[in-house]
Design a protein around this motif. Structure first.
Motif, PDB file in Angstrom:
ATOM      1  N   TRP A  81       0.848  -1.192   0.000  1.00  0.00           N
ATOM      2  CA  TRP A  81       0.000   0.000   0.000  1.00  0.00           C
ATOM      3  C   TRP A  81       0.887   1.245   0.000  1.00  0.00           C
ATOM      4  O   TRP A  81       2.067   1.176   0.354  1.00  0.00           O
ATOM      5  N   LEU A  82       0.322   2.367  -0.357  1.00  0.00           N
ATOM      6  CA  LEU A  82       1.039   3.627  -0.257  1.00  0.00           C
ATOM      7  C   LEU A  82       0.781   4.255   1.107  1.00  0.00           C
ATOM      8  O   LEU A  82      -0.376   4.322   1.561  1.00  0.00           O
ATOM      9  N   TYR A  83       1.869   4.697   1.742  1.00  0.00           N
ATOM     10  CA  TYR A  83       1.783   5.358   3.039  1.00  0.00           C
ATOM     11  C   TYR A  83       2.527   6.684   2.981  1.00  0.00           C
ATOM     12  O   TYR A  83       3.571   6.796   2.332  1.00  0.00           O
ATOM     13  N   VAL A  84       2.008   7.666   3.706  1.00  0.00           N
ATOM     14  CA  VAL A  84       2.706   8.930   3.900  1.00  0.00           C
ATOM     15  C   VAL A  84       3.410   8.878   5.250  1.00  0.00           C
ATOM     16  O   VAL A  84       2.801   8.508   6.268  1.00  0.00           O
ATOM     17  N   LEU A  85       4.700   9.224   5.246  1.00  0.00           N
ATOM     18  CA  LEU A  85       5.508   9.184   6.463  1.00  0.00           C
ATOM     19  C   LEU A  85       5.951  10.594   6.842  1.00  0.00           C
ATOM     20  O   LEU A  85       6.295  11.399   5.969  1.00  0.00           O
ATOM     21  N   GLN A  86       5.950  10.847   8.139  1.00  0.00           N
ATOM     22  CA  GLN A  86       6.439  12.103   8.672  1.00  0.00           C
ATOM     23  C   GLN A  86       7.022  11.818  10.049  1.00  0.00           C
ATOM     24  O   GLN A  86       6.420  11.059  10.829  1.00  0.00           O
ATOM     25  N   PRO A  87       8.192  12.356  10.363  1.00  0.00           N
ATOM     26  CA  PRO A  87       8.805  12.071  11.667  1.00  0.00           C
ATOM     27  C   PRO A  87       7.845  12.368  12.814  1.00  0.00           C
ATOM     28  O   PRO A  87       7.194  13.415  12.845  1.00  0.00           O
ATOM     29  N   GLY A  88       7.742  11.397  13.748  1.00  0.00           N
ATOM     30  CA  GLY A  88       6.900  11.581  14.919  1.00  0.00           C
ATOM     31  C   GLY A  88       5.443  11.260  14.717  1.00  0.00           C
ATOM     32  O   GLY A  88       4.643  11.380  15.659  1.00  0.00           O
ATOM     33  N   ALA A  89       5.038  10.845  13.515  1.00  0.00           N
ATOM     34  CA  ALA A  89       3.637  10.532  13.232  1.00  0.00           C
ATOM     35  C   ALA A  89       3.515   9.092  12.758  1.00  0.00           C
ATOM     36  O   ALA A  89       4.452   8.524  12.197  1.00  0.00           O
ATOM     37  N   ARG A  90       2.356   8.494  12.968  1.00  0.00           N
ATOM     38  CA  ARG A  90       2.117   7.146  12.470  1.00  0.00           C
ATOM     39  C   ARG A  90       1.985   7.153  10.954  1.00  0.00           C
ATOM     40  O   ARG A  90       1.488   8.116  10.372  1.00  0.00           O
ATOM     41  N   PRO A  91       2.433   6.092  10.276  1.00  0.00           N
ATOM     42  CA  PRO A  91       2.241   6.009   8.821  1.00  0.00           C
ATOM     43  C   PRO A  91       0.767   6.135   8.462  1.00  0.00           C
ATOM     44  O   PRO A  91      -0.095   5.549   9.122  1.00  0.00           O
ATOM     45  N   ARG A  92       0.482   6.895   7.428  1.00  0.00           N
ATOM     46  CA  ARG A  92      -0.901   7.131   7.007  1.00  0.00           C
ATOM     47  C   ARG A  92      -1.131   6.512   5.643  1.00  0.00           C
ATOM     48  O   ARG A  92      -0.515   6.891   4.654  1.00  0.00           O
ATOM     49  N   GLN A  93      -2.024   5.513   5.578  1.00  0.00           N
ATOM     50  CA  GLN A  93      -2.281   4.793   4.335  1.00  0.00           C
ATOM     51  C   GLN A  93      -3.138   5.640   3.401  1.00  0.00           C
ATOM     52  O   GLN A  93      -4.138   6.234   3.818  1.00  0.00           O
ATOM     53  N   ILE A  94      -2.745   5.706   2.101  1.00  0.00           N
ATOM     54  CA  ILE A  94      -3.518   6.508   1.146  1.00  0.00           C
ATOM     55  C   ILE A  94      -3.982   5.711  -0.061  1.00  0.00           C
ATOM     56  O   ILE A  94      -4.604   6.272  -0.962  1.00  0.00           O
ATOM     57  N   SER A  95      -3.686   4.400  -0.126  1.00  0.00           N
ATOM     58  CA  SER A  95      -4.184   3.581  -1.236  1.00  0.00           C
ATOM     59  C   SER A  95      -4.848   2.337  -0.673  1.00  0.00           C
ATOM     60  O   SER A  95      -4.611   1.955   0.480  1.00  0.00           O
ATOM     61  N   ASP A  96      -5.690   1.706  -1.504  1.00  0.00           N
ATOM     62  CA  ASP A  96      -6.357   0.486  -1.073  1.00  0.00           C
ATOM     63  C   ASP A  96      -5.705  -0.717  -1.747  1.00  0.00           C
ATOM     64  O   ASP A  96      -4.660  -0.598  -2.389  1.00  0.00           O
ATOM     65  N   ASP A  97      -6.308  -1.887  -1.603  1.00  0.00           N
ATOM     66  CA  ASP A  97      -5.715  -3.091  -2.195  1.00  0.00           C
ATOM     67  C   ASP A  97      -6.390  -3.485  -3.499  1.00  0.00           C
ATOM     68  O   ASP A  97      -6.339  -4.642  -3.911  1.00  0.00           O
ATOM     69  N   SER A  98      -6.992  -2.516  -4.195  1.00  0.00           N
ATOM     70  CA  SER A  98      -7.542  -2.812  -5.519  1.00  0.00           C
ATOM     71  C   SER A  98      -6.432  -3.005  -6.541  1.00  0.00           C
ATOM     72  O   SER A  98      -6.660  -3.601  -7.598  1.00  0.00           O
ATOM     73  N   VAL A  99      -5.232  -2.471  -6.247  1.00  0.00           N
ATOM     74  CA  VAL A  99      -4.064  -2.688  -7.086  1.00  0.00           C
ATOM     75  C   VAL A  99      -2.887  -3.007  -6.183  1.00  0.00           C
ATOM     76  O   VAL A  99      -2.924  -2.783  -4.975  1.00  0.00           O
ATOM     77  N   ARG A 100      -1.823  -3.523  -6.782  1.00  0.00           N
ATOM     78  CA  ARG A 100      -0.601  -3.842  -6.043  1.00  0.00           C
ATOM     79  C   ARG A 100       0.538  -2.984  -6.577  1.00  0.00           C
ATOM     80  O   ARG A 100       1.012  -3.205  -7.699  1.00  0.00           O
TER      81      ARG A 100
END
Length: 455
Positions: free
Chosen positions: A284-303
């Motif tokens: 999946w695609l995740y947005v990362l930022q220091p001090g924050a939990r990874p935030r998922q931005i894509s679903d599993d309709s594609v790989r």
């Protein structure tokens, strides 16, 4: 009269791969390889296609022409300013090094002379430096005589590479005029270097957890590029890299936000979420930022596509100024370029499917993309994609004449339902099929779930 495909196929077709589109959208460089009939060795060179721009975009692209004259040139990468093309070529010892050539042509010059060769590299935003991945042996042989390889870790062997012993992959900064300096250290493998927009940091993938020898986990670290200007560090000093991906199990691709404060990565959260096979089964695609939990931005309709082997670079995710992330992904046996908002939501399919995309590259204006595209009836060619509209045009036709004289099998897709699941199937039919006749059926049964059949 058409002929069936036979053993000579290996020597008559050419493999076209690894396109790189210049930032201004004017040129595409790519590798063309063939198998020599006499030696059975693979020879490859870099070719280039010039593209019309501005008011001339309605005109046809130019014809591909050979840009390099080596026998094993690959991995072309334009500098951001478009003035130079870097590529790999073996040195006198057979180790692949980085060479650079002016975009106007002329003589190439060798930039690296690393003992471990170069597995992958990336240009700095200012076009004056490269980030290079190379094998480093902590106990290099003192002479060329055979020696015993002692394995002190479980992963002393790697698929597609062979026995590595104590070697580890490290990242070097290569100044085009000053040579190379190593910026990562430790008993870890490091790969996929991606420069921050301002050129002061590099994000990369490493495996530094205590169970790295028995688990497939990897992490994203960020290192300051200029921290090591004073030279090589003392043994065990470390590289000062900072972990950014806490909460994710493994990583397979990286991109920086335009302001350099965040990363977008291809990752998975745990072994169990992806069925025990990590992101090679589903990422999946995740947005990362220091001090924050990874935030998922894509679903599993594609790989999202990740690299399975060393020396085949992961894709660089493209985070745009208007808040979108472009990436390459597989779905239902087809590859496509997709875009998704940095906040998540529905995916936008940019390309039209119909085969496998093995690598893609986009220009700075986000108007054009180049892809290495493999349709069912060919071994692949280079295509130009109009990103706003999705239209596709072929730029190369190296194998058209061969397949015109040697028609390939015909692909037919169908699906059936079992236990509430739709199961997709593919059958390859003889090129001159007569449906009134019966033909023998051959089954090709392969493992998984990492491998899929494309159409």
């Amino acid at each position: 009269m058409p002929h069936p495909i036979g053993p000579d196929y290996l020597f008559e077709v050419k493999t076209v791969s690894d396109p790189d589109l210049s930032h201004d959208g004017r040129r595409i460089a790519f590798a063309v390889s063939r198998v020599d009939r006499d030696t059975a060795e693979v020879h490859s060179r870099i070719s280039v296609v010039d593209l019309p721009v501005g008011h001339a975009e309605t005109k046809s692209p130019g014809q591909p022409f050979e840009f390099t004259q080596g026998n094993a040139d690959d991995m072309p990468r334009w500098s951001p300013d478009g003035a130079q093309l870097a590529f790999r070529r073996p040195d006198a010892q057979g180790m692949r090094q980085v060479w650079v050539m002016a975009s106007s042509g002329g003589e190439s010059r060798q930039i690296t002379s690393l003992v471990g060769g170069v597995l992958e590299f990336a240009w700095a935003p200012d076009s004056s430096r490269l980030a290079v991945v190379s094998d480093v042996d902590p106990n290099p042989p003192k002479n060329a005589t055979p020696r015993t390889t002692v394995a002190r870790r479980i992963r002393y062997h790697e698929d597609g590479v062979g026995i590595r012993g104590e070697k580890r992959r490290h990242i070097f900064i290569v100044d085009l005029d000053k040579g190379a300096r190593q910026i990562t250290a430790g008993d870890f493998d490091n790969n996929t270097p991606v420069w921050s927009p301002d050129g002061t940091r590099i994000a990369f993938i490493s495996a530094r957890s205590e169970d790295r020898d028995i688990a497939a986990g990897t992490e994203v670290y960020v290192a300051q590029v200029d921290r090591s200007e004073r030279g090589s560090r003392a043994e065990g000093e470390g590289d000062g890299a900072v972990l950014w991906s806490a909460g994710l199990f493994n990583i397979g691709g990286i991109g920086w936000s335009p302001d350099g404060t965040k990363l977008v990565v291809i990752g998975s959260e745990s072994r169990t979420r992806s069925g025990g096979f990590s992101l090679y089964s589903q990422g999946w695609l995740y947005v990362l930022q220091p001090g924050a939990r990874p935030r998922q931005i894509s679903d599993d309709s594609v790989r999202p596509v990740v690299s399975l082997f060393a020396g085949i670079p992961n894709q660089e995710l493209v985070w745009t100024g208007d808040g979108r992330v472009f990436f390459l992904a597989d779905g239902r046996g087809e590859s496509d370029i997709y875009a998704v908002a940095e906040t998540g939501g529905d995916l936008q399919r940019i390309t039209k499917g119909g085969g496998q995309i093995t690598r893609w590259s986009i220009d700075a204006s986000l108007r054009r993309a180049a892809v290495a595209f493999v349709p069912p009836a060919s071994v692949g060619e280079i295509c130009l994609i109009d990103v706003p509209g999705g239209q596709q045009s072929w730029l190369t036709a190296y194998n058209d004449s061969y397949f015109a004289d040697h028609p390939p099998a015909l692909l037919e897709k169908f699906k059936f339902s079992r236990a509430g699941f739709d199961i997709e199937c593919r059958v390859w039919l003889p090129p001159f099929l007569d449906r009134s006749k019966k033909y023998p059926l051959l089954l090709e049964i392969h493992g998984g779930p990492q491998g899929v059949f494309y159409d």
